[in-house]
Enzyme design. Structure first.
Site, PDB file in Angstrom:
ATOM      1  N   ARG A   1       0.787  -1.248  -0.036  1.00 48.37           N
ATOM      2  CA  ARG A   1       0.071   0.066   0.146  1.00 48.37           C
ATOM      3  C   ARG A   1       0.838   1.369   0.030  1.00 48.37           C
ATOM      4  O   ARG A   1       0.658   2.357  -0.869  1.00 48.37           O
ATOM      5  CB  ARG A   1      -0.861  -0.026   1.289  1.00 48.37           C
ATOM      6  CG  ARG A   1      -2.300  -0.842   1.189  1.00 48.37           C
ATOM      7  CD  ARG A   1      -2.513  -1.452   2.081  1.00 48.37           C
ATOM      8  NE  ARG A   1      -1.631  -2.546   2.566  1.00 48.37           N
ATOM      9  CZ  ARG A   1      -1.726  -3.834   2.451  1.00 48.37           C
ATOM     10  NH1 ARG A   1      -2.640  -4.164   1.420  1.00 48.37           N
ATOM     11  NH2 ARG A   1      -0.686  -4.689   2.411  1.00 48.37           N
ATOM     12  N   THR A   2       1.598   1.637   0.755  1.00 44.09           N
ATOM     13  CA  THR A   2       2.580   2.578   0.961  1.00 44.09           C
ATOM     14  C   THR A   2       3.282   2.878  -0.191  1.00 44.09           C
ATOM     15  O   THR A   2       3.339   4.175  -0.709  1.00 44.09           O
ATOM     16  CB  THR A   2       3.149   2.595   2.463  1.00 44.09           C
ATOM     17  OG1 THR A   2       2.564   2.201   3.417  1.00 44.09           O
ATOM     18  CG2 THR A   2       3.959   3.946   2.655  1.00 44.09           C
TER      19      THR A   2
ATOM     20  N   LYS B   1      27.052  -3.782  -2.736  1.00 44.52           N
ATOM     21  CA  LYS B   1      28.322  -3.957  -2.974  1.00 44.52           C
ATOM     22  C   LYS B   1      29.202  -3.161  -1.699  1.00 44.52           C
ATOM     23  O   LYS B   1      30.498  -3.254  -1.793  1.00 44.52           O
ATOM     24  CB  LYS B   1      28.959  -3.041  -4.067  1.00 44.52           C
ATOM     25  CG  LYS B   1      28.244  -3.367  -5.276  1.00 44.52           C
ATOM     26  CD  LYS B   1      28.676  -2.396  -6.319  1.00 44.52           C
ATOM     27  CE  LYS B   1      27.631  -2.009  -7.548  1.00 44.52           C
ATOM     28  NZ  LYS B   1      27.694  -0.989  -8.408  1.00 44.52           N
TER      29      LYS B   1
ATOM     30  N   ARG C   1      11.370   3.579   3.619  1.00 47.58           N
ATOM     31  CA  ARG C   1      10.851   2.687   4.883  1.00 47.58           C
ATOM     32  C   ARG C   1      11.960   1.988   5.153  1.00 47.58           C
ATOM     33  O   ARG C   1      12.921   1.477   4.270  1.00 47.58           O
ATOM     34  CB  ARG C   1       9.725   1.961   4.283  1.00 47.58           C
ATOM     35  CG  ARG C   1       9.429   0.554   4.916  1.00 47.58           C
ATOM     36  CD  ARG C   1       8.335  -0.213   4.488  1.00 47.58           C
ATOM     37  NE  ARG C   1       7.206   0.633   4.813  1.00 47.58           N
ATOM     38  CZ  ARG C   1       5.819   0.158   4.819  1.00 47.58           C
ATOM     39  NH1 ARG C   1       5.656  -1.347   4.581  1.00 47.58           N
ATOM     40  NH2 ARG C   1       4.871   0.881   5.067  1.00 47.58           N
TER      41      ARG C   1
ATOM     42  N   HIS D   1       4.910   5.806  11.429  1.00 48.00           N
ATOM     43  CA  HIS D   1       4.357   5.626  10.161  1.00 48.00           C
ATOM     44  C   HIS D   1       3.337   7.002   9.854  1.00 48.00           C
ATOM     45  O   HIS D   1       2.044   6.933   9.974  1.00 48.00           O
ATOM     46  CB  HIS D   1       3.432   4.573   9.928  1.00 48.00           C
ATOM     47  CG  HIS D   1       3.266   3.941   8.644  1.00 48.00           C
ATOM     48  ND1 HIS D   1       3.532   4.854   7.353  1.00 48.00           N
ATOM     49  CD2 HIS D   1       2.764   2.834   7.935  1.00 48.00           C
ATOM     50  CE1 HIS D   1       3.069   4.062   6.414  1.00 48.00           C
ATOM     51  NE2 HIS D   1       2.955   2.900   6.638  1.00 48.00           N
TER      52      HIS D   1
HETATM   53  N1   CP Z   1      -0.511   0.069   5.656  1.00 46.48           N
HETATM   54  C1   CP Z   1       0.817  -0.382   5.265  1.00 46.48           C
HETATM   55  O1   CP Z   1       1.986   0.325   5.560  1.00 46.48           O
HETATM   56  O2   CP Z   1       1.069  -1.126   4.308  1.00 46.48           O
HETATM   57  P1   CP Z   1       2.262  -1.721   3.499  1.00 46.48           P
HETATM   58  O3   CP Z   1       2.965  -2.153   4.530  1.00 46.48           O
HETATM   59  O4   CP Z   1       1.689  -2.808   2.713  1.00 46.48           O
HETATM   60  O5   CP Z   1       2.674  -0.647   2.811  1.00 46.48           O
END
Ligand code: CP
Length: 320
Positions: A65-66, A94, A115, A143
């Site tokens: 999603r993100t 590397k 992320r 988040h």
């Molecule tokens: N909600 C969310 O962060 O989903 P993903 O881990 O799929 O990005």
């Protein structure tokens, strides 16, 4: 509030690392702009206000999603992107350092979305990069963009966030969206939070301290049954197996599951949320209940909220 071109944009060239940085005016602004983005995307597909702007999506952890909503948000605004969905094909393999990697991508992009499995690495990237860095999830930390889509989803579904009773259910210790959302909710008067979790995975003490310091009322429970008929939002989380020991996983997995018997006890005017992915915490039979917003509005709102945020980080004024 309806978005107007004259609204002050508080996000221009800012890093977005933690929801602790949001003040109430920031949230009001971004929720109004998210509604505007939703209207534009629904009517026209998008608007080309970010042409010649580039996003580098550096995902050191899996994401559906993100990652996708950031990429599509950028596309719907006419921008480009560097999609690093996993870092296996970068020069990290590397032996290049994290710091050099961030510096490198900052040379090509106007904004970095990161992320990472480690708490604090988004802040580190923000300290290094000359361009804005947006935290797309850092370990068991935060988040802060999920938080924006969640706030928008609640407001959109229930009209207002003020005064709501919100229960967060599950592995709260390892689940970063609850940290960001709980902290942002301090800006909404008379919200009551219920943290419902099996033993060993309760809400983090540092989050509790933050809430106490901001005079936020919250309760810790081991069962959601006694509050089901009273709450406005049931926010369900996944057991984050990848962040815990096998022993703890064995203790926690399967400890909670939302099914229709439970949902029937909830108010008609309430909603069930989950950031997803789910691993059996919500029975699929619940998906068709009108209170279940996780597979529809909550996910889609992620794209609209990220359109609003990207436009605001990259443009001094968002004239749409
Ligand atoms: N909600 C969310 O962060 O989903 P993903 O881990 O799929 O990005």
């Amino acid at each position: 509030m309806v978005y107007t071109k004259t609204m002050n944009n508080p996000f221009f060239q800012k890093d977005i690392v933690s929801s602790e940085e949001y003040i109430k005016d920031d949230i009001t602004y971004i929720l109004a702009l998210t509604q505007r983005m939703k209207d534009i995307a629904t009517k026209f597909g998008g608007v080309s206000i970010l042409s010649h702007k580039i996003l580098a999506a550096l995902f050191f952890e899996p994401s559906s999603r993100t990652f996708s909503s950031f990429i599509t948000a950028m596309q719907r605004l006419g921008g480009g992107f560097i999609p690093m969905h996993g870092m296996a094909h970068t020069s990290l393999q590397k032996g290049e350092t994290f710091d050099d990697t961030i510096q490198t991508f900052a040379n090509y992009a106007d904004v970095i979305v990161l992320r990472h499995p480690d708490v604090g690495l988004a802040q580190r990237a923000a300290d290094i990069a000359p361009c804005p860095v947006i935290n797309a999830g850092d370990g068991i930390g935060e988040h802060p963009t999920q938080c924006l889509q969640d706030l928008f989803t609640i407001q959109d579904a229930l009209g207002s966030i003020d005064g709501l009773k919100i229960a967060m259910l599950g592995d709260l210790f390892h689940y970063r969206p609850v940290n960001s959302l709980a902290k942002a909710l301090v800006h909404f008067p008379n919200v009551q939070l219920y943290f419902v979790s099996p033993k060993g995975v309760g809400i983090q003490e540092r989050v509790q301290s933050y809430l106490l310091n901001h005079h936020m009322k919250f309760f810790e429970l081991e069962s959601v049954d006694e509050i089901l008929s009273d709450i406005d939002v049931l926010y369900v989380t996944r057991v984050k197996k990848e962040y815990m020991s096998e022993d703890l996983y064995a203790q926690v997995q399967g400890a909670y599951k939302v099914d229709m018997e439970m949902v029937k006890k909830m108010k008609k005017q309430s909603i069930i949320m989950h950031p997803f992915p789910r691993l059996g915490e919500i029975d699929e039979a619940v998906d068709n209940d009108e209170r279940a917003v996780y597979l529809r509005d909550q996910m889609k709102n992620g794209m609209y909220a990220r359109m609003a945020l990207l436009a605001s980080v990259l443009l001094p004024e968002v004239s749409i």
